[in-house]
Write an enzyme that holds these catalytic residues in place. Sequence first.
Site, mmCIF file in Angstrom:
data_model
loop_
_atom_site.group_PDB
_atom_site.id
_atom_site.type_symbol
_atom_site.label_atom_id
_atom_site.label_comp_id
_atom_site.label_asym_id
_atom_site.label_seq_id
_atom_site.Cartn_x
_atom_site.Cartn_y
_atom_site.Cartn_z
ATOM 1 N N SER A 101 -29.352 -22.944 -7.878
ATOM 2 C CA SER A 101 -27.935 -22.414 -7.942
ATOM 3 C C SER A 101 -27.660 -21.636 -9.222
ATOM 4 C CB SER A 101 -27.084 -24.003 -8.480
ATOM 5 O OG SER A 101 -25.755 -23.767 -8.556
ATOM 6 N N ASP A 241 -21.959 -17.873 -7.962
ATOM 7 C CA ASP A 241 -23.076 -18.181 -8.471
ATOM 8 C C ASP A 241 -24.352 -17.977 -7.796
ATOM 9 O OD1 ASP A 241 -22.708 -20.075 -6.683
ATOM 10 O OD2 ASP A 241 -23.656 -21.852 -7.868
ATOM 11 N N ASP A 243 -26.469 -19.627 -5.729
ATOM 12 C CA ASP A 243 -26.625 -19.952 -4.211
ATOM 13 C C ASP A 243 -25.160 -19.984 -3.326
ATOM 14 O OD1 ASP A 243 -25.347 -22.055 -5.506
ATOM 15 O OD2 ASP A 243 -26.495 -23.602 -4.231
ATOM 16 N N ASP A 245 -22.424 -21.575 -3.708
ATOM 17 C CA ASP A 245 -21.561 -22.458 -3.391
ATOM 18 C C ASP A 245 -20.261 -22.832 -4.350
ATOM 19 O OD1 ASP A 245 -22.848 -23.602 -5.462
ATOM 20 O OD2 ASP A 245 -23.585 -25.378 -4.642
#
Length: 449
Positions: A101, A241, A243, A245
């Site tokens: 992340s 961010d 990743d 999400d």
Amino acid sequence: MGKFFGTDGVRGVANVELTPELAYKLGRAGAYVLTKHTNHTAKIIVGMDTRISGDMLESALIAGICSVGAHAVSLGVVPTPAVAHLVRAYNADAGIVISASHNPVQDNGIKFFNSQGFKLRDDIELEIESYMTDLWEELPRPAGDRVGAKTICEEAIDDYVKFVQTTTDIKLDGIKVAIDCANGATYKAAPIALEELGAEVYAIHREPDGTNINKNCGSTHIESLARFVVQNKCDLGIAFDGDGDRCLAVDSEGNLVDGDVIMAICGNYMKEQGKLKNDTIVATVMSNLGLHIMGKEKGIKIEKTNVGDRYVLEHILENGDCFGGEQSGHIIFFDYNTTGDGIVTAIQLLTTLKKTNMSLDEAKGIMEVLPQALVNARVDNKRKKEYLKNETIKSEIEKLEAKFSGEGRVLIRPSGTEPIVRVMIEGRDQRIIQQEAERLAKLIEGLLS
């Protein structure tokens, strides 16, 4: 939490804590637990972000998947929410994401989605752990034509982009937006999705080299996006961010618009359109008091959960709600996806602004953000929950709670993924709450490091 799984999958320094050996075991045990009841050759999709360690971990993970007879489909670099969506769209039995992340490049992680696109329940994670340790020898070892195989899916990004575009019914022409892709998993999908919807898109930090993910960019380092928006006279900016999400925004003057304000803007519009189920926004204990004040003014119920999008989702599922998220930008539009989705959030925000004929500068006025001070105390990872027992720390927290009672609050919580205790104080005077938060964080560091 179990031995391996934390609040969001398994994380650690790649090749040191999260080793190829561990990834192999996760692939092997996870594939078996998630597909043992199927009566067909199981199919598991695997996506990852842009970290240099992704290839290494993917190879080991897929080896584990194939070793129990499951079929692995490599999606390549895709956002986490793409895996949550595509596991359903591709009728897969499970999905796995290799990502840490917003963490720095040396970290990586592995998290699972079930066939419905939901993160795993605690009991399923514990079952996977049991097969990684005590029951390892009981895992099947098929041979011959029953060994699993790997295929590569070239269409994953295109299929995900088409999906996110279906979440709006208008074109976004006339909106000049800058997007910060964090040199991460959104670097392909986000610019394409917004440009094809008609927005005038200026994308920055979209040249990943394996080592620059989240490095002075993205939703955790919003300063460069803020400068870019002002310098290029954009209407607003969106920061993802690593990743994909989560997302945050900045207005035309470079001022931060966080997840709470995005939820206020979109949630209120959804209520006006009769699309906010139960007239409820599901937030967390970290959400700003201003969100609760807005809710009272607009007739919107603000529910609170523990920090973590998994707890927001649990509340949504249990109560039939459809919308919620975190101040950090994890926002779940449950009518569209089963997890926080940064690109969907960006599209919904831009759609709301377009349909209400408002700039972000104007729309953010729906909510007054009360000052917050958030300071991280870096501690020994094994001791980060001891603040609950340490009498000196407890005494200081009680004094601060009494000091800010009625005009603010004090919230202390250990990070689920890092060796950190987060100190958050909310109040009217930014200078005072910042001083007190720093003082308390320093005390915690001194006693628990």
